[in-house]
Design an enzyme around this catalytic site. Structure first.
Site, PDB file in Angstrom:
ATOM      1  N   GLY A 212       0.816  -1.220   0.000  1.00  0.00           N
ATOM      2  CA  GLY A 212       0.000   0.000   0.000  1.00  0.00           C
ATOM      3  C   GLY A 212       0.844   1.262   0.000  1.00  0.00           C
ATOM      4  O   GLY A 212       0.322   2.368  -0.092  1.00  0.00           O
ATOM      5  N   GLY A 344      10.050  -7.328   3.106  1.00  0.00           N
ATOM      6  CA  GLY A 344      10.312  -7.551   1.684  1.00  0.00           C
ATOM      7  C   GLY A 344      11.702  -8.035   1.370  1.00  0.00           C
ATOM      8  O   GLY A 344      12.071  -8.131   0.204  1.00  0.00           O
ATOM      9  N   TYR A 553       2.776   5.559  21.722  1.00  0.00           N
ATOM     10  CA  TYR A 553       3.062   6.367  20.525  1.00  0.00           C
ATOM     11  C   TYR A 553       3.518   7.745  20.972  1.00  0.00           C
ATOM     12  O   TYR A 553       2.881   8.353  21.836  1.00  0.00           O
ATOM     13  CB  TYR A 553       1.756   6.614  19.766  1.00  0.00           C
ATOM     14  CG  TYR A 553       1.548   5.838  18.510  1.00  0.00           C
ATOM     15  CD1 TYR A 553       1.194   4.508  18.558  1.00  0.00           C
ATOM     16  CD2 TYR A 553       1.639   6.459  17.255  1.00  0.00           C
ATOM     17  CE1 TYR A 553       0.946   3.802  17.396  1.00  0.00           C
ATOM     18  CE2 TYR A 553       1.394   5.751  16.097  1.00  0.00           C
ATOM     19  CZ  TYR A 553       1.050   4.420  16.178  1.00  0.00           C
ATOM     20  OH  TYR A 553       0.802   3.719  15.037  1.00  0.00           O
TER      21      TYR A 553
HETATM   22  C1  LIG Z   1      -0.938   7.194   8.739  1.00  0.00           C
HETATM   23  C2  LIG Z   1      -0.311   5.877   9.056  1.00  0.00           C
HETATM   24  C3  LIG Z   1      -0.852   5.086  10.044  1.00  0.00           C
HETATM   25  C4  LIG Z   1      -0.280   3.851  10.343  1.00  0.00           C
HETATM   26  N1  LIG Z   1      -0.844   3.083  11.316  1.00  0.00           N
HETATM   27  C5  LIG Z   1      -0.346   1.858  11.568  1.00  0.00           C
HETATM   28  C6  LIG Z   1      -0.959   1.020  12.544  1.00  0.00           C
HETATM   29  O1  LIG Z   1      -1.950   1.366  13.178  1.00  0.00           O
HETATM   30  N2  LIG Z   1      -0.414  -0.207  12.743  1.00  0.00           N
HETATM   31  C7  LIG Z   1       0.675  -0.636  12.040  1.00  0.00           C
HETATM   32  O2  LIG Z   1       1.103  -1.759  12.256  1.00  0.00           O
HETATM   33  N3  LIG Z   1       1.286   0.158  11.136  1.00  0.00           N
HETATM   34  C8  LIG Z   1       0.788   1.368  10.867  1.00  0.00           C
HETATM   35  N4  LIG Z   1       1.396   2.171   9.932  1.00  0.00           N
HETATM   36  C9  LIG Z   1       2.567   1.685   9.198  1.00  0.00           C
HETATM   37  C10 LIG Z   1       2.207   0.944   7.897  1.00  0.00           C
HETATM   38  O3  LIG Z   1       0.891   1.209   7.528  1.00  0.00           O
HETATM   39  C11 LIG Z   1       2.385  -0.542   8.104  1.00  0.00           C
HETATM   40  O4  LIG Z   1       3.760  -0.807   8.240  1.00  0.00           O
HETATM   41  C12 LIG Z   1       1.792  -1.405   7.003  1.00  0.00           C
HETATM   42  O5  LIG Z   1       1.774  -2.729   7.455  1.00  0.00           O
HETATM   43  C13 LIG Z   1       2.520  -1.317   5.674  1.00  0.00           C
HETATM   44  O6  LIG Z   1       1.717  -1.971   4.718  1.00  0.00           O
HETATM   45  P1  LIG Z   1       1.758  -1.555   3.184  1.00  0.00           P
HETATM   46  O7  LIG Z   1       0.892  -2.504   2.444  1.00  0.00           O
HETATM   47  O8  LIG Z   1       1.455  -0.137   3.021  1.00  0.00           O
HETATM   48  O9  LIG Z   1       3.259  -1.884   2.842  1.00  0.00           O
HETATM   49  P2  LIG Z   1       4.303  -1.014   1.999  1.00  0.00           P
HETATM   50  O10 LIG Z   1       4.438   0.317   2.618  1.00  0.00           O
HETATM   51  O11 LIG Z   1       3.975  -1.081   0.577  1.00  0.00           O
HETATM   52  O12 LIG Z   1       5.609  -1.854   2.271  1.00  0.00           O
HETATM   53  C14 LIG Z   1       6.161  -1.954   3.559  1.00  0.00           C
HETATM   54  C15 LIG Z   1       7.262  -3.017   3.527  1.00  0.00           C
HETATM   55  O13 LIG Z   1       6.674  -4.287   3.294  1.00  0.00           O
HETATM   56  C16 LIG Z   1       7.179  -4.858   2.070  1.00  0.00           C
HETATM   57  N5  LIG Z   1       6.065  -5.518   1.421  1.00  0.00           N
HETATM   58  C17 LIG Z   1       4.860  -4.986   1.060  1.00  0.00           C
HETATM   59  N6  LIG Z   1       4.088  -5.923   0.509  1.00  0.00           N
HETATM   60  C18 LIG Z   1       4.795  -7.069   0.513  1.00  0.00           C
HETATM   61  C19 LIG Z   1       4.549  -8.402   0.074  1.00  0.00           C
HETATM   62  N7  LIG Z   1       3.410  -8.758  -0.486  1.00  0.00           N
HETATM   63  N8  LIG Z   1       5.521  -9.323   0.233  1.00  0.00           N
HETATM   64  C20 LIG Z   1       6.700  -9.005   0.803  1.00  0.00           C
HETATM   65  N9  LIG Z   1       6.996  -7.763   1.234  1.00  0.00           N
HETATM   66  C21 LIG Z   1       6.056  -6.818   1.097  1.00  0.00           C
HETATM   67  C22 LIG Z   1       7.766  -3.709   1.280  1.00  0.00           C
HETATM   68  O14 LIG Z   1       8.795  -4.118   0.431  1.00  0.00           O
HETATM   69  C23 LIG Z   1       8.260  -2.805   2.400  1.00  0.00           C
HETATM   70  O15 LIG Z   1       9.509  -3.280   2.860  1.00  0.00           O
HETATM   71  C24 LIG Z   1       0.860   3.417   9.629  1.00  0.00           C
HETATM   72  C25 LIG Z   1       1.402   4.223   8.623  1.00  0.00           C
HETATM   73  C26 LIG Z   1       0.825   5.436   8.336  1.00  0.00           C
HETATM   74  C27 LIG Z   1       1.423   6.285   7.254  1.00  0.00           C
END
Ligand SMILES: Cc1cc2nc3c(=O)[nH]c(=O)nc-3n(C[C@H](O)[C@H](O)[C@H](O)COP(=O)(O)OP(=O)(O)OC[C@H]3O[C@@H](n4cnc5c(N)ncnc54)[C@H](O)[C@@H]3O)c2cc1C
Length: 715
Positions: A212, A344, A553
């Site tokens: 995402g 990842g 946090y």
């Molecule tokens: C406003 C905000 C609020 C947030 N709140 C939370 C929260 O409440 N709880 C929480 O845990 N985190 C939170 N986060 C952090 C973030 O959302 C998490 O880390 C989330 O799990 C990342 O998911 P993503 O799909 O966006 O991954 P990405 O940002 O796309 O990737 C994150 C990492 O995962 C890897 N990755 C992604 N998809 C895969 C896949 N299919 N296979 C292997 N590797 C992969 C990527 O290479 C990268 O290293 C927040 C972030 C923001 C900006």
């Protein structure tokens, strides 16, 4: 406000349609009978039926609906209108279209940020500022023959070159574009990912999985020194629920689905996962697994590691998955725990089986005001001790309480504002709470109505022992409603010289108060020493509770007027704050992953640059086409032992252990895949008593002669 989930006949029709569509997709038999569940529907054309993609939130060209240099949907943002009042635009959220009268004063009083001092972002991406892609021509040629869609359009590439760390967004706003992926590729299913990884290995191309894009650990940044072609593997089109098992309450889902789609689709079938990180609108299932995410309702549903039953991951050495979908195994360390949090660096997670629950019958919000933070923490500790935490319980300190107050939308009714005034009077004058010390906890109860009401009583009784006063459902609900819009506020701040970020830690209960006090004070001190000319905002909240501790946090922001390199100052202060966290017995992170600039994240990035290969070098997971070999896993064990002063004692393989390793025929023939033990699913027809027409899971492993990866590890 309490709400019941009920469905009328139109709802039922919609659900039935939805189920039929999923079933129709499943009835396409894969050409290769050995394929696992996810491959069943994949045409390797990168295409989906229009109907299914219409229902998903994330289009391939994300920038059509989302900001390229800020948070969230393009149509939703905080702005100051012509009258100088803050308002939230768009129509997507409950706050959309509302005036927020207190926000401007709060910005002025807290940061000294005024309308006169503006720092607008570069409005449009200047494609000429993006370096030309370094294309690996042979890779691209072979990719074409797979019919998997890809792009080297500048916007697509820039969008996938970052997450949401402050420095990443700040640079984009200034129009500064660093190293970006050279290509973006959109697999549609597991077998597409296998092809991409195989090609990447063959042609020495780096892959960075992209879910995402909500990462806050810099994990999506491309190493500037990387000379090889970098490909961003965008999982967004792998977004289907492949089956739902009503008997075992599990769902098998493609890893690219984003949280809001997953919950919506499961809800249509009467289920939910209950995993709700604050980023769930945009973050993906694969991202949650890769970062070890935590959701606000973890008290009932658990963190991602509690929810996951099965993970399928494509690595450069083959596919890793367990042989069964069992709830627990004791045959060695759990391979899922190597995958979760690997960001990842080990491979691409393609499919995940998750626990699901029936959608709760009843939801109720609540809030409690405490005279001070100390009593609030003591209450949360007691709630955790008695193991009666509601789905969510969050305790805000006084600064956040005031901030929440500043975000109250304009009330249209004089009666409501009169009531608000009375409540304030009651709490401050009659009860004697100091407005500069009081703090508030928001609560969310879920479940069976009777139990929720009993549960609520228990929590409020505990709160009363710590001086807490029930402060109403509305305040609680408003707190949770703000969860999804709060992330938009940073963009408004940056329009007026204010930069900010949050970071989190987990800490034993007896250290919670010290850590909160010391880290906040350190931030203030460091800002002063580093020449920040305005007092910073330094605030915290307790967001998750455990038997042995809590997640805290910290939010920190300041007005950077007068500083020549604000991001450098910011990062130095944050670094100091993290040192303070460690010195106070906290962890570097509770769920955001290895933070920016830490040695851990640097290693992660270096490793990622090696074509998403891992610490598990060739042979340690499995040679292409083979299942993992016990001797190589023993070598891995020896390597661990060499670094640890422990006597782990690697067991000898029991006689005939290797006979238990099933090598699928396709793997024996040399294909670069090693699936272990999982039989392909039979397509499911709707039958009486077969779960009301929901997709059913494949039959479990057929015999006792299949071993999980973990049983291989201990062999
Ligand atoms: C406003 C905000 C609020 C947030 N709140 C939370 C929260 O409440 N709880 C929480 O845990 N985190 C939170 N986060 C952090 C973030 O959302 C998490 O880390 C989330 O799990 C990342 O998911 P993503 O799909 O966006 O991954 P990405 O940002 O796309 O990737 C994150 C990492 O995962 C890897 N990755 C992604 N998809 C895969 C896949 N299919 N296979 C292997 N590797 C992969 C990527 O290479 C990268 O290293 C927040 C972030 C923001 C900006």
């Amino acid at each position: 406000m309490a709400s019941n989930s009920s469905g009328g006949s139109s709802d039922r029709q919609r659900i039935a349609k939805q189920r039929l569509r999923i079933i129709a997709g499943h009835l396409q038999r894969p050409a290769d009978d050995d394929s696992a569940v996810g491959a069943a529907e994949c045409t390797a054309q990168g295409s989906k039926t229009d109907a299914s993609s219409e229902e998903r939130t994330v289009p391939r060209r994300r920038h059509e609906i989302m900001k390229w240099n800020g948070w969230g949907y393009s149509d939703s943002k905080f702005v100051y209108n012509k009258k100088g009042q803050a308002e939230f635009t768009g129509k997507r959220y409950r706050l959309s279209g509302m005036i927020i009268p207190g926000l401007k004063d709060w910005m002025e009083n807290t940061f000294g940020a005024t309308l006169q001092h503006k720092t607008p972002a570069t409005p449009i991406l200047n494609s000429s500022a993006v370096q030309a892609p370094t294309l690996n021509e042979v890779f691209v040629e072979e990719l074409k023959s797979t019919h998997i869609p890809f792009s080297h359009d500048a916007e697509d590439r820039v969008f996938r070159a970052h997450g949401h760390c402050l420095h990443e967004i700040f640079a984009l706003r200034e129009g500064k574009i660093g190293r970006v992926p050279d290509l973006v590729v959109w697999p549609s299913c597991h077998s597409d990912v296998e092809k991409i990884v195989e090609l990447a290995c063959k042609h020495n191309v780096c892959l960075i999985p992209y879910g995402g894009g909500t990462s806050v650990s810099s994990a999506l940044e491309c190493p500037p020194e990387e000379t090889r072609s970098i490909v961003s593997l965008d999982t967004s089109q792998m977004n289907r629920i492949l089956w739902i098992d009503e008997k075992n309450l599990t769902a098998h889902v493609e890893a690219g689905i984003v949280g809001q789609d997953l919950e919506r689709l499961l809800n249509e079938s009467g289920y939910c996962t209950g995993h709700e990180p604050d980023s769930m609108e945009f973050s993906s299932l694969g991202g949650w697994v890769a970062t070890r995410a935590s959701g606000m309702k973890k008290n009932i549903y658990g963190n991602i590691e509690d929810l996951v039953i099965h993970i399928k991951m494509v690595t450069p050495q083959g596919v890793i998955e367990k042989s069964c979908q069992c709830p627990r195994m004791s045959t060695g360390p759990d391979v899922h725990h190597f995958i979760m949090g690997s960001e990842g660096t080990l491979g691409v997670v393609t499919e995940v089986t998750l626990k699901i629950r029936p959608v709760p019958e009843y939801q109720k919000y609540g809030s409690v005001v405490f005279p001070n933070f100390e009593q609030g923490v003591a209450c949360l500790r007691e709630v955790a001790k008695q193991r009666c935490a509601p789905a969510s319980i969050r305790l805000m300190d006084n600064e956040q309480f005031k901030f929440g107050h500043a975000l109250k939308p304009q009330v249209s009714s004089i009666f409501t504002s009169f009531l608000d005034g009375l409540k304030k009077l009651y709490i401050t004058k009659f009860k004697g709470f100091d407005p500069n010390r009081l703090c508030v906890a928001t609560l969310l109860f879920e479940g069976d109505r009777e139990k929720v009401l009993q549960h609520e009583k228990q929590v409020y009784t505990i709160a009363a022992k710590f001086g807490g006063l029930a402060a109403g459902e509305d305040n609680g609900q408003r707190g949770y409603m703000l969860t999804f819009v709060i992330a938009y506020l940073r963009d408004l701040g940056m329009d007026y010289y204010v930069i900010g970020e949050s970071f989190e830690t987990s800490v034993p209960w007896d250290r919670v108060l010290d850590i909160c006090r010391n880290v906040k004070a350190r931030i203030v001190r460091e800002c002063k020493e580093k020449g920040v000319q305005f007092p910073p905002l330094s605030t915290c909240r307790v967001t998750q509770t455990y038997d042995a501790g809590a997640c805290v946090y910290f939010y920190f922001a300041f007005n950077y007027r007068g500083l020549s390199d604000p991001i450098h100052v910011y990062e130095e202060v944050e670094h100091a704050a993290r040192e303070e966290i460690l010195a106070n017995g906290g962890s570097l992170s509770h769920h955001h992953g290895a933070p920016t600039g830490s040695r851990l994240s640097q290693r992660a990035r270096r490793v990622q640059a090696r074509c998403s290969i891992s610490w598990w070098t060739a042979g340690e997971v499995a040679a292409p086409g083979l299942v993992p070999q016990p001797h190589s896993l023993r070598r891995f064990g020896r390597r661990l032992r060499a670094k640890a002063p422990l006597r782990l004692g690697w067991p000898r393989p029991p006689a005939g252990a290797e006979a238990g390793v099933r090598t699928p025929s396709r793997v024996r023939s040399g294909a670069p895949v090693c699936t272990m033990g999982q039989e392909p699913p039979a397509p499911v027809a709707q039958s009486e008593g077969a779960g009301d027409g929901l997709l059913q899971p494949p039959a479990g492993p057929s015999s006792g002669n299949t071993h999980s990866l973990m049983s291989l590890i201990v062999c």
